[in-house]
Design a protein around this motif. Structure first.
Motif: not given
Ligand SMILES: *Cc1c(COP(=O)(O)O)cnc(C)c1O
Length: 441
Positions: A54-56, A83, A85-86, A154, A180, A182-183, A202, A204, A209, A216
Motif C-alpha cells: 500500500s501507499g502507507k 491525508c 495515512s501520512v 504532498v 508523496d 499518492a494522488q 511514492f 498509491s 487514487k 498497492g
Molecule cells: C492514499 C494516500 C496515502 C496512502 O496510500 P494507501 O495506498 O491508501 O495506503 C498517502 N498519502 C496520501 C496523500 C494519500 O492520499
C-alpha cells in the motif's frame, strides 16, 4: 431502499479484465512483479523501484530506510492538513511528526512558515552580540533541525506541490525530501513527472487514487544509498498470505461491481466497507506487493493515460463552470504560471461559509453527486498527540478541514453530472449574484 445513481467521491475503475489479469499474474508469480517494476522504471526513467502492499506501507518503509541512513534524526515535517495515512505511516515507522501550515491557494506548504521552521536551527546556534556580550540564542518553541530527517510535500488531490522551491530552501543536505505522489501518479510539470522531484517518491494504487489494484504502493528513487537501505527492509518484508489474496480478489470484485454510480448507493450504506472514510490508524501491514496485484496492473500505461485525459477534461469543465464564483480555489502556482490544468483525483473548492459545506453535502447526499469534505481535522488534533511536536498554530489547516469541499472528477462522472454539480453550487450564492449568470451554466 430506493436505488438511484450515486457518484462515489473518488474512484479508479477496476475492470473484469483487470481481475482476470490478476489471476494470470498469480500463476506468473515473481515474473509478473518484475514486469511491473521494469515498466515503472522505464516510464519514470528511474533506476530503482519497489512494489509494496500500500501507499502507507511504502511511506513507512521509505522513512525506516532514511532513518537507517541518519539514525540520529527522527522528525518529519508534513503539511498540517493532509491525508491521515501520512501521520499513520510516520508513527508506524517510529518517527515524530512536525507540522507546517498550508497555503490555501495551493494546498501546499506555507513556504514562509516552512522557511522559518527550517531556519530555527541557525537561529539557535547563531551567536548574537548584544552590548558586546556574546549569547547563545534559543527561542521558545523552536526545534533544533539536527533532528529533522525529512520534509514531506504532498501533491494533494493531484495539485502539484512546489518541490523545486522546497529544495531551494532546504539548505541542510542531510534532510531528505520524500515526495508523496499518492494522488498524482502520471501527472507532470513541464514534462517532468511528479514523484521524481524528491530524493524518493511514492504512489498509491488504493481504490480512491489515480489507478487501482485494490491496494498497492510504489516507491521510486534515483538515489543509490536510499535504494540500498530500502532494499534491505524490502527483503525482510512478508508476502501476502493465500487468505489475503482471496480477500483482495473478493474486494476487487466488490469494487468492480459497486463503484458503478448505479450501485454505489449500496456500499455507501454498508458501513464495514468504509468507503470514503478517512481514518487515522498507525497499525497496518507492510508487505511485498503480490503477483495478483502486479497482474492487475497490466496495461497500466494506457489506462493511466486514458483516465488522466478523462479527469483533466472534467477538471477543465468544472473550472469553467466555477470561474465566476469567488469560492473557487483551484489555482495552483503552476496553473497560474503556466496556465495548466491537472488531472486531479478530486476537485477542491474552499467555501467561504462553513454552513454551506453541510448544506452542499446534504444536497449531494440527496442527488448522489459525490461531494465530499476532505479530511476531518488538521493533523495536530489527532490522537497520537505525543508524537506530534506542536510548534505553532495551523489556522489555514484548521480552516480547510471545515471549509474545503471536493467535487468528483473521476472517470464515472458524466457531462450531465457536471452540469448538475454546477447548478448545485451556484444555488449557494446570494440571490443578487445569481442574476445574469444563470445562463452561463
Ligand atoms: C492514499 C494516500 C496515502 C496512502 O496510500 P494507501 O495506498 O491508501 O495506503 C498517502 N498519502 C496520501 C496523500 C494519500 O492520499
Amino acid at each position: 431502499m430506493r436505488i438511484r445513481r450515486t457518484l462515489p467521491p473518488a474512484a479508479a475503475p477496476i475492470s473484469i479484465e483487470d481481475i482476470c489479469n490478476g489471476f494470470r499474474g498469480m500463476f506468473q508469480g515473481e515474473i509478473e512483479c518484475e514486469r511491473f517494476k521494469r515498466e515503472i522504471k522505464e516510464f519514470f526513467q528511474i533506476e530503482n523501484c519497489f512494489l509494496i502492499s500500500s501507499g502507507k506501507a511504502a511511506l513507512t518503509i521509505i522513512l525506516q530506510a532514511l532513518h537507517h541512513l541518519h539514525p540520529e534524526r527522527d522528525e518529519v515535517i508534513i503539511p498540517a492538513f493532509t491525508c491521515y495515512s501520512v501521520p499513520s505511516a510516520i508513527i508506524q515507522a517510529g518517527l515524530k511528526i512536525r507540522l507546517c501550515d498550508i497555503n490555501p491557494k495551493t494546498l501546499d506548504f506555507d513556504y514562509n512558515q516552512l522557511q522559518l521552521k527550517l531556519r530555527t536551527f541557525q537561529k539557535k546556534t547563531s551567536v548574537s552580540t548584544k552590548n558586546g556580550k556574546s549569547e547563545q540564542k534559543t527561542e521558545k518553541g523552536c526545534f533544533s533541525n539536527k533532528k529533522l530527517l525529512a520534509v514531506l510535500p504532498v501533491h494533494l488531490f493531484g495539485l502539484p506541490a512546489d518541490i523545486e522551491r522546497l529544495a531551494k530552501i532546504i539548505k541542510d543536505t542531510d534532510i531528505f525530501i520524500v515526495e508523496d505522489a499518492a494522488q498524482a501518479m502520471g501527472s507532470e510539470i513541464q514534462g517532468r513527472k511528479l514523484g521524481t522531484f524528491g530524493d524518493v517518491g511514492f504512489f498509491s494504487l488504493g481504490r480512491g487514487k489515480v489507478l487501482s489494484t485494490v491496494e498497492g504502493g510504489i516507491i521510486i528513487t534515483q538515489k543509490k544509498n536510499i535504494a540500498n537501505a530500502i532494499q534491505k527492509i524490502f527483503n525482510s518484508l512478508p508476502k501476502y498470505s493465500f487468505k489475503n489474496i482471496v480477500r483482495l480478489f473478493a474486494y476487487s470484485l466488490a469494487l468492480n461491481i459497486l463503484m458503478r454510480p448505479l450501485l454505489f448507493g449500496l456500499p455507501k450504506n454498508i458501513p464495514c466497507l468504509r468507503l470514503g472514510e478517512t481514518i487515522y490508524n498507525p497499525d497496518f501491514p507492510c508487505r511485498k506487493m503480490s503477483a495478483f496485484q502486479a497482474g492487475m496492473s497490466r496495461g497500466w500505461q494506457v489506462k493511466l493515460q486514458y483516465f488522466k485525459e478523462l479527469r483533466k477534461n472534467k477538471v477543465i469543465a468544472i473550472a469553467r463552470l466555477l470561474q465566476n464564483i469567488s469560492t473557487f480555489a483551484y489555482e495552483s502556482p503552476y496553473a497560474g504560471l503556466y496556465n495548466i490544468h491537472f488531472p486531479l483525483i478530486r476537485y477542491p473548492i474552499i467555501l467561504k461559509d462553513n454552513n454551506d459545506l453541510d448544506l452542499l453535502l446534504k444536497k449531494s447526499e440527496i442527488y448522489g453527486l459525490g461531494f465530499a469534505s476532505s479530511y476531518p481535522d488538521s493533523i495536530d488534533s489527532l490522537g497520537d498527540v505525543a508524537a506530534v511536536q506542536k510548534d505553532g498554530e495551523y489556522p489555514q489547516a484548521k480552516k480547510m478541514a471545515k471549509n474545503l469541499l471536493t467535487l468528483p472528477v473521476h472517470p464515472f462522472v458524466t457531462e450531465k453530472d457536471i452540469n448538475m454539480i454546477g447548478k448545485m453550487i451556484f444555488r449557494m450564492k446570494p440571490k443578487e449574484d445569481k442574476i445574469g449568470k444563470v445562463h452561463e451554466i
